[in-house]
Design a protein around this motif. Sequence first.
Motif, PDB file in Angstrom:
ATOM      1  N   MET A   1       0.847  -1.197   0.000  1.00  0.00           N
ATOM      2  CA  MET A   1       0.000   0.000   0.000  1.00  0.00           C
ATOM      3  C   MET A   1       0.883   1.247   0.000  1.00  0.00           C
ATOM      4  O   MET A   1       1.859   1.336   0.741  1.00  0.00           O
ATOM      5  CB  MET A   1      -0.901   0.010   1.233  1.00  0.00           C
ATOM      6  N   GLY A   2       0.526   2.236  -0.818  1.00  0.00           N
ATOM      7  CA  GLY A   2       1.259   3.472  -0.851  1.00  0.00           C
ATOM      8  C   GLY A   2       0.936   4.368   0.332  1.00  0.00           C
ATOM      9  O   GLY A   2      -0.040   4.148   1.062  1.00  0.00           O
ATOM     10  N   ARG A   3       1.732   5.388   0.505  1.00  0.00           N
ATOM     11  CA  ARG A   3       1.554   6.311   1.622  1.00  0.00           C
ATOM     12  C   ARG A   3       0.259   7.116   1.521  1.00  0.00           C
ATOM     13  O   ARG A   3      -0.200   7.674   2.514  1.00  0.00           O
ATOM     14  CB  ARG A   3       2.741   7.270   1.699  1.00  0.00           C
ATOM     15  N   LEU A   4      -0.310   7.183   0.319  1.00  0.00           N
ATOM     16  CA  LEU A   4      -1.517   7.985   0.112  1.00  0.00           C
ATOM     17  C   LEU A   4      -2.696   7.135  -0.342  1.00  0.00           C
ATOM     18  O   LEU A   4      -3.627   7.645  -0.975  1.00  0.00           O
ATOM     19  CB  LEU A   4      -1.239   9.086  -0.912  1.00  0.00           C
ATOM     20  N   ALA A   5      -2.687   5.871  -0.018  1.00  0.00           N
ATOM     21  CA  ALA A   5      -3.778   4.979  -0.416  1.00  0.00           C
ATOM     22  C   ALA A   5      -5.108   5.503   0.103  1.00  0.00           C
ATOM     23  O   ALA A   5      -5.247   5.851   1.279  1.00  0.00           O
ATOM     24  CB  ALA A   5      -3.522   3.577   0.114  1.00  0.00           C
ATOM     25  N   GLY A   6      -6.091   5.593  -0.798  1.00  0.00           N
ATOM     26  CA  GLY A   6      -7.418   6.062  -0.430  1.00  0.00           C
ATOM     27  C   GLY A   6      -7.574   7.557  -0.396  1.00  0.00           C
ATOM     28  O   GLY A   6      -8.663   8.070  -0.126  1.00  0.00           O
ATOM     29  N   LYS A   7      -6.508   8.303  -0.699  1.00  0.00           N
ATOM     30  CA  LYS A   7      -6.547   9.757  -0.684  1.00  0.00           C
ATOM     31  C   LYS A   7      -6.852  10.303  -2.081  1.00  0.00           C
ATOM     32  O   LYS A   7      -6.698   9.616  -3.095  1.00  0.00           O
ATOM     33  CB  LYS A   7      -5.212  10.335  -0.204  1.00  0.00           C
ATOM     34  N   VAL A   8      -7.256  11.573  -2.111  1.00  0.00           N
ATOM     35  CA  VAL A   8      -7.512  12.284  -3.367  1.00  0.00           C
ATOM     36  C   VAL A   8      -6.743  13.600  -3.330  1.00  0.00           C
ATOM     37  O   VAL A   8      -6.814  14.339  -2.333  1.00  0.00           O
ATOM     38  CB  VAL A   8      -9.013  12.551  -3.573  1.00  0.00           C
ATOM     39  N   ALA A   9      -6.033  13.889  -4.414  1.00  0.00           N
ATOM     40  CA  ALA A   9      -5.218  15.104  -4.499  1.00  0.00           C
ATOM     41  C   ALA A   9      -5.683  15.981  -5.651  1.00  0.00           C
ATOM     42  O   ALA A   9      -5.943  15.492  -6.754  1.00  0.00           O
ATOM     43  CB  ALA A   9      -3.746  14.744  -4.679  1.00  0.00           C
ATOM     44  N   PHE A  10      -5.754  17.280  -5.396  1.00  0.00           N
ATOM     45  CA  PHE A  10      -6.084  18.287  -6.403  1.00  0.00           C
ATOM     46  C   PHE A  10      -4.800  19.032  -6.744  1.00  0.00           C
ATOM     47  O   PHE A  10      -4.140  19.575  -5.852  1.00  0.00           O
ATOM     48  CB  PHE A  10      -7.130  19.244  -5.847  1.00  0.00           C
ATOM     49  N   ILE A  11      -4.438  19.076  -8.040  1.00  0.00           N
ATOM     50  CA  ILE A  11      -3.164  19.658  -8.460  1.00  0.00           C
ATOM     51  C   ILE A  11      -3.414  20.655  -9.581  1.00  0.00           C
ATOM     52  O   ILE A  11      -4.018  20.311 -10.607  1.00  0.00           O
ATOM     53  CB  ILE A  11      -2.184  18.572  -8.945  1.00  0.00           C
ATOM     54  N   THR A  12      -2.919  21.872  -9.426  1.00  0.00           N
ATOM     55  CA  THR A  12      -3.026  22.876 -10.478  1.00  0.00           C
ATOM     56  C   THR A  12      -1.746  22.889 -11.315  1.00  0.00           C
ATOM     57  O   THR A  12      -0.678  22.528 -10.839  1.00  0.00           O
ATOM     58  CB  THR A  12      -3.276  24.277  -9.890  1.00  0.00           C
ATOM     59  N   GLY A  13      -1.887  23.307 -12.568  1.00  0.00           N
ATOM     60  CA  GLY A  13      -0.729  23.328 -13.463  1.00  0.00           C
ATOM     61  C   GLY A  13      -0.177  21.942 -13.716  1.00  0.00           C
ATOM     62  O   GLY A  13       1.035  21.736 -13.772  1.00  0.00           O
ATOM     63  N   ALA A  14      -1.077  20.973 -13.921  1.00  0.00           N
ATOM     64  CA  ALA A  14      -0.693  19.560 -13.937  1.00  0.00           C
ATOM     65  C   ALA A  14      -0.378  19.002 -15.319  1.00  0.00           C
ATOM     66  O   ALA A  14      -0.074  17.822 -15.444  1.00  0.00           O
ATOM     67  CB  ALA A  14      -1.801  18.720 -13.300  1.00  0.00           C
ATOM     68  N   ALA A  15      -0.420  19.820 -16.355  1.00  0.00           N
ATOM     69  CA  ALA A  15      -0.268  19.281 -17.710  1.00  0.00           C
ATOM     70  C   ALA A  15       1.149  18.809 -18.010  1.00  0.00           C
ATOM     71  O   ALA A  15       1.334  17.922 -18.851  1.00  0.00           O
ATOM     72  CB  ALA A  15      -0.686  20.324 -18.752  1.00  0.00           C
ATOM     73  N   ARG A  16       2.138  19.377 -17.341  1.00  0.00           N
ATOM     74  CA  ARG A  16       3.525  19.011 -17.653  1.00  0.00           C
ATOM     75  C   ARG A  16       4.421  19.450 -16.500  1.00  0.00           C
ATOM     76  O   ARG A  16       3.961  19.976 -15.492  1.00  0.00           O
ATOM     77  CB  ARG A  16       3.969  19.690 -18.952  1.00  0.00           C
ATOM     78  N   GLY A  17       5.718  19.224 -16.653  1.00  0.00           N
ATOM     79  CA  GLY A  17       6.698  19.725 -15.690  1.00  0.00           C
ATOM     80  C   GLY A  17       6.453  19.243 -14.282  1.00  0.00           C
ATOM     81  O   GLY A  17       6.157  18.071 -14.035  1.00  0.00           O
ATOM     82  N   GLN A  18       6.572  20.153 -13.322  1.00  0.00           N
ATOM     83  CA  GLN A  18       6.393  19.803 -11.924  1.00  0.00           C
ATOM     84  C   GLN A  18       5.008  19.239 -11.653  1.00  0.00           C
ATOM     85  O   GLN A  18       4.853  18.260 -10.914  1.00  0.00           O
ATOM     86  CB  GLN A  18       6.601  21.043 -11.042  1.00  0.00           C
ATOM     87  N   GLY A  19       3.983  19.877 -12.217  1.00  0.00           N
ATOM     88  CA  GLY A  19       2.620  19.419 -11.956  1.00  0.00           C
ATOM     89  C   GLY A  19       2.399  17.992 -12.398  1.00  0.00           C
ATOM     90  O   GLY A  19       1.756  17.197 -11.696  1.00  0.00           O
ATOM     91  N   ARG A  20       2.911  17.647 -13.576  1.00  0.00           N
ATOM     92  CA  ARG A  20       2.783  16.262 -14.043  1.00  0.00           C
ATOM     93  C   ARG A  20       3.551  15.312 -13.131  1.00  0.00           C
ATOM     94  O   ARG A  20       3.035  14.252 -12.747  1.00  0.00           O
ATOM     95  CB  ARG A  20       3.298  16.130 -15.473  1.00  0.00           C
ATOM     96  N   ALA A  21       4.778  15.679 -12.778  1.00  0.00           N
ATOM     97  CA  ALA A  21       5.580  14.823 -11.905  1.00  0.00           C
ATOM     98  C   ALA A  21       4.890  14.613 -10.562  1.00  0.00           C
ATOM     99  O   ALA A  21       4.903  13.508  -9.999  1.00  0.00           O
ATOM    100  CB  ALA A  21       6.969  15.427 -11.713  1.00  0.00           C
ATOM    101  N   GLU A  22       4.267  15.671 -10.039  1.00  0.00           N
ATOM    102  CA  GLU A  22       3.555  15.560  -8.767  1.00  0.00           C
ATOM    103  C   GLU A  22       2.348  14.640  -8.894  1.00  0.00           C
ATOM    104  O   GLU A  22       2.099  13.797  -8.011  1.00  0.00           O
ATOM    105  CB  GLU A  22       3.133  16.958  -8.309  1.00  0.00           C
ATOM    106  N   ALA A  23       1.611  14.778  -9.995  1.00  0.00           N
ATOM    107  CA  ALA A  23       0.440  13.926 -10.203  1.00  0.00           C
ATOM    108  C   ALA A  23       0.837  12.454 -10.282  1.00  0.00           C
ATOM    109  O   ALA A  23       0.210  11.586  -9.664  1.00  0.00           O
ATOM    110  CB  ALA A  23      -0.292  14.347 -11.473  1.00  0.00           C
ATOM    111  N   VAL A  24       1.883  12.169 -11.040  1.00  0.00           N
ATOM    112  CA  VAL A  24       2.326  10.786 -11.213  1.00  0.00           C
ATOM    113  C   VAL A  24       2.850  10.219  -9.897  1.00  0.00           C
ATOM    114  O   VAL A  24       2.554   9.072  -9.524  1.00  0.00           O
ATOM    115  CB  VAL A  24       3.380  10.694 -12.326  1.00  0.00           C
ATOM    116  N   ARG A  25       3.614  11.028  -9.167  1.00  0.00           N
ATOM    117  CA  ARG A  25       4.185  10.536  -7.907  1.00  0.00           C
ATOM    118  C   ARG A  25       3.100  10.288  -6.864  1.00  0.00           C
ATOM    119  O   ARG A  25       3.120   9.261  -6.157  1.00  0.00           O
ATOM    120  CB  ARG A  25       5.217  11.532  -7.377  1.00  0.00           C
ATOM    121  N   LEU A  26       2.151  11.199  -6.736  1.00  0.00           N
ATOM    122  CA  LEU A  26       1.090  10.987  -5.760  1.00  0.00           C
ATOM    123  C   LEU A  26       0.213   9.803  -6.151  1.00  0.00           C
ATOM    124  O   LEU A  26      -0.254   9.050  -5.290  1.00  0.00           O
ATOM    125  CB  LEU A  26       0.250  12.249  -5.605  1.00  0.00           C
TER     126      LEU A  26
END
Length: 268
Positions: free
Chosen positions: A1-26
């Motif tokens: 199980m991941g550290r954020l199992a069952g959680k939901v994250a809202f990310i702005t600026g998610a199309a590329r760069g940091q935002g994309r990396a954050e979305a994929v990592r979470l």
Amino acid sequence: MGRLAGKVAFITGAARGQGRAEAVRLAAEGADIIAIDLVDNPSRYVKYPAATQADLDETAKLVEQQGRRVLARKADVRKLDELEAVVREGVAQFGRLDVVVANAGIVNYGRTWELDEEQWQDLIDINLTGVWKTVKATVPVLLEQKQGGSVIIISSVAGLKGLPFLAHYAAAKHGVVGLAKTLANELAEHDIRVNTIHPHGVRTGMTDDSMRDFLAQSPMLAPIYMPALPYQMVEPEDIANMVAFLASDESKYITGAQLPVDLGALNR
């Protein structure tokens, strides 16, 4: 199980760069993702290529490859009604909200007294007021749930240091630190943590050659930008690593903090 199992994250600026990396990592840590981006040029002063709908679609695809659900929508952080609509849709679809990552931002350059009003206002509207609107659209959901949460604001080395040719950017990034510190106090009793991350240059393509030109004209200012560690830039994934930490219970006692990922630049 991941550290954020069952959680939901809202990310702005998610199309590329940091935002994309954050979305994929979470997502890799178990979170479902609500991802937004403007997918258009936000200002005529932005000289690097704008994110596209294809970029946002690719982020969604990468999240799904992690086995997580994703809602990816076009939205402008300058428009509260658009943010609120996506938050409502995401919470209706996924059932909750736990993590907010205010990542969207732009950058351009100029001597402080040579910036024109539109150039100043465009950046402040996105990088500072857009963060406040992101908070305004999401924090009421966290409060209503009464289950705590984590708000993570992407600031910059320029949020803790006066970087030349970036007065509007530094003002906005310093501003979000004050916003985060205030929110951390206001939301602490609700177990909602608020922190800022302060990267040095990140390899996202969000730059143009004008900074090099300004530094060539004022070489005495160049050392202000020099890192201490033997690297020139950090990768988007390095910022995503810090976001994952702040989103998780591993940081449950950290709030109101400014966490640098700066190659030691703030020690110069």
